[in-house]
Design a protein around this motif. Sequence first.
Motif, PDB file in Angstrom:
ATOM      1  N   TYR A 158       0.833  -1.199   0.000  1.00 36.11           N
ATOM      2  CA  TYR A 158       0.000   0.000   0.000  1.00 36.11           C
ATOM      3  C   TYR A 158       0.875   1.259   0.000  1.00 36.11           C
ATOM      4  CZ  TYR A 158      -3.958  -2.930   1.505  1.00 36.11           C
ATOM      5  OH  TYR A 158      -4.943  -3.876   1.591  1.00 36.11           O
ATOM      6  N   GLY A 159       0.509   2.228  -0.813  1.00 32.19           N
ATOM      7  CA  GLY A 159       1.125   3.545  -0.735  1.00 32.19           C
ATOM      8  C   GLY A 159       2.566   3.611  -1.166  1.00 32.19           C
ATOM      9  N   LEU A 160       3.043   2.605  -1.913  1.00 30.06           N
ATOM     10  CA  LEU A 160       4.435   2.582  -2.355  1.00 30.06           C
ATOM     11  C   LEU A 160       4.514   2.133  -3.808  1.00 30.06           C
ATOM     12  CD1 LEU A 160       6.274   0.776   0.588  1.00 30.06           C
ATOM     13  CD2 LEU A 160       6.180   3.222   0.160  1.00 30.06           C
ATOM     14  N   GLY A 161       5.378   2.794  -4.556  1.00 30.00           N
ATOM     15  CA  GLY A 161       5.829   2.285  -5.837  1.00 30.00           C
ATOM     16  C   GLY A 161       7.322   2.039  -5.707  1.00 30.00           C
ATOM     17  N   PHE A 162       7.793   0.866  -6.096  1.00 36.15           N
ATOM     18  CA  PHE A 162       9.171   0.457  -5.832  1.00 36.15           C
ATOM     19  C   PHE A 162      10.057   0.706  -7.055  1.00 36.15           C
ATOM     20  CE2 PHE A 162       6.679  -1.963  -2.824  1.00 36.15           C
ATOM     21  CZ  PHE A 162       7.450  -1.970  -1.672  1.00 36.15           C
ATOM     22  N   GLY A 163      11.101   1.515  -6.871  1.00 25.84           N
ATOM     23  CA  GLY A 163      12.054   1.799  -7.935  1.00 25.84           C
ATOM     24  C   GLY A 163      13.375   1.096  -7.709  1.00 25.84           C
ATOM     25  N   ASP A 164      14.043   0.739  -8.802  1.00 29.68           N
ATOM     26  CA  ASP A 164      15.330   0.038  -8.740  1.00 29.68           C
ATOM     27  C   ASP A 164      16.470   1.051  -8.659  1.00 29.68           C
ATOM     28  OD1 ASP A 164      13.722  -2.164  -9.199  1.00 29.68           O
ATOM     29  OD2 ASP A 164      14.329  -2.385 -11.306  1.00 29.68           O
ATOM     30  N   ALA A 165      17.464   0.746  -7.829  1.00 27.10           N
ATOM     31  CA  ALA A 165      18.613   1.649  -7.704  1.00 27.10           C
ATOM     32  C   ALA A 165      19.691   1.009  -6.853  1.00 27.10           C
ATOM     33  CB  ALA A 165      18.212   2.984  -7.079  1.00 27.10           C
ATOM     34  N   GLY A 166      20.886   1.546  -6.982  1.00 26.28           N
ATOM     35  CA  GLY A 166      21.972   1.298  -6.042  1.00 26.28           C
ATOM     36  C   GLY A 166      22.413   2.623  -5.454  1.00 26.28           C
ATOM     37  N   THR A 167      22.832   2.609  -4.208  1.00 30.18           N
ATOM     38  CA  THR A 167      23.372   3.820  -3.583  1.00 30.18           C
ATOM     39  C   THR A 167      24.642   3.455  -2.822  1.00 30.18           C
ATOM     40  OG1 THR A 167      22.211   3.680  -1.443  1.00 30.18           O
ATOM     41  CG2 THR A 167      21.028   4.715  -3.276  1.00 30.18           C
ATOM     42  N   ALA A 168      25.453   4.468  -2.533  1.00 30.09           N
ATOM     43  CA  ALA A 168      26.708   4.229  -1.817  1.00 30.09           C
ATOM     44  C   ALA A 168      27.130   5.480  -1.076  1.00 30.09           C
ATOM     45  CB  ALA A 168      27.815   3.812  -2.796  1.00 30.09           C
ATOM     46  N   ALA A 169      27.777   5.272   0.062  1.00 32.80           N
ATOM     47  CA  ALA A 169      28.358   6.369   0.839  1.00 32.80           C
ATOM     48  C   ALA A 169      29.719   5.937   1.347  1.00 32.80           C
ATOM     49  CB  ALA A 169      27.460   6.749   2.013  1.00 32.80           C
ATOM     50  N   LEU A 170      30.667   6.858   1.339  1.00 36.13           N
ATOM     51  CA  LEU A 170      31.991   6.655   1.918  1.00 36.13           C
ATOM     52  C   LEU A 170      32.081   7.467   3.197  1.00 36.13           C
ATOM     53  CD1 LEU A 170      34.129   6.909  -1.331  1.00 36.13           C
ATOM     54  CD2 LEU A 170      33.669   4.823  -0.014  1.00 36.13           C
ATOM     55  N   VAL A 171      32.413   6.806   4.291  1.00 33.50           N
ATOM     56  CA  VAL A 171      32.443   7.437   5.609  1.00 33.50           C
ATOM     57  C   VAL A 171      33.862   7.320   6.160  1.00 33.50           C
ATOM     58  CG1 VAL A 171      31.288   7.572   7.848  1.00 33.50           C
ATOM     59  CG2 VAL A 171      30.087   6.581   5.894  1.00 33.50           C
ATOM     60  N   HIS A 172      34.365   8.413   6.742  1.00 32.06           N
ATOM     61  CA  HIS A 172      35.733   8.403   7.262  1.00 32.06           C
ATOM     62  C   HIS A 172      35.876   9.505   8.305  1.00 32.06           C
ATOM     63  CE1 HIS A 172      37.707  11.885   4.871  1.00 32.06           C
ATOM     64  NE2 HIS A 172      36.404  12.029   4.781  1.00 32.06           N
ATOM     65  N   ARG A 173      37.074   9.595   8.892  1.00 34.15           N
ATOM     66  CA  ARG A 173      37.388  10.732   9.758  1.00 34.15           C
ATOM     67  C   ARG A 173      37.895  11.881   8.895  1.00 34.15           C
ATOM     68  NH1 ARG A 173      39.884   6.542  11.543  1.00 34.15           N
ATOM     69  NH2 ARG A 173      38.828   5.290  13.134  1.00 34.15           N
ATOM     70  N   GLY A 174      37.524  13.086   9.264  1.00 36.08           N
ATOM     71  CA  GLY A 174      37.880  14.240   8.455  1.00 36.08           C
ATOM     72  C   GLY A 174      39.375  14.433   8.323  1.00 36.08           C
ATOM     73  N   ASP A 175      39.769  14.962   7.172  1.00 35.40           N
ATOM     74  CA  ASP A 175      41.172  15.295   6.931  1.00 35.40           C
ATOM     75  C   ASP A 175      41.204  16.651   6.224  1.00 35.40           C
ATOM     76  OD1 ASP A 175      40.421  14.709   4.288  1.00 35.40           O
ATOM     77  OD2 ASP A 175      41.199  12.658   4.415  1.00 35.40           O
TER      78      ASP A 175
END
Length: 352
Positions: A158-175
């Motif tokens: 209910y109430g959703l249409g499903f889309g295909d995708a990939g996502t990515a995030a790179l996480v680190h300590r600041g420099d």
Amino acid sequence: MKFGNDLRIKTVTSWFPPDREHVEDAVAAGKLTDSDAERLGVSHLPVSATLSAPEMAVAAARDAMSRAGWSPSKVGLVLHTWIYHQGHDMWSPPHFVANEVGNPEAQSYGIQQGCNGGALALQLAAMHLAADRGLGAALVTTGDRFEPPGMDRWTSDYGLGFGDAGTAALVHRGDAEPDDYALVSMATATDAQFELMMRHGDDFSPAPLWHDGFIDLRRPKKSYLAEYGKKKFETVAGRNIRKVIADSLHDAGLRPDDPRIKYIALPRLGASLLDSIYGPVINELLKAEALRFGAATGHLGCGDFLANLADLRDHASLQPGDIALVIGGGAAWTWACAVVQVPQEHATARDL
């Protein structure tokens, strides 16, 4: 959980396939009524004709690595999350992701937290970095492909249409190098009693797709609501949405009316769900503008949270020092909110 300005999101990316299914075609095919389409508020959904879910995650991850200019050896932790079939049974997609991006020795594991998996994987990556000074960086990926016969992207829920995708995030300590965001704080909440909503009326089965031959989330939800009604869930959901927003702001040392808070990005749910469950709480708590990025993508499974971070960077008018919130939720059942800040020049974001 406060992370301050030490933990950074180096970059975040979304990868969408080129093909689309349009809502008017779903209406013409009898999958949706005109009122269903209006409640969804979606014009079309991205559809992967060729790439599997983890291959789309790899595509997003490669884009992130290229954008960051990083060697794969910098990433010591890979967290991959999904809600639907990854292309093989009894198989480990996070290890596929790690190998394909070029670091098969990275510690790799999967996160199963429903549609909120992207948010909770991001939080877990940040916790690893905060606890382990020897860890250089973490890669978080999501990938989902909602193909038949196991799902119908227009009618499985209910109430959703499903889309295909990939996502990515790179996480680190600041420099000394630039970053998309400082990850200032995150808060989560859960109420596991609602896991019943996803299986109500069904016995435990010995194999996938046992009850219907495809994933029909409407049927157990309808059964659950017939017995328990929807008021309790709406009340608990509203309370937990309020809690994660308030807790994340408290941990960041922010008041809800802080003028630096420019936006809150909402999950890519149908318009009627956002209006009824998220809208009232956010309008009460915040002066920030609520952004909806899902009209041309639909719900991306675990990918909403990271895709929203990417769209905030690319499509919102955020300046150095500005702050945004990203909120997510998923069955069965968790909610999460992150406070992110656009760093100042030379990656020295304004202290909070």
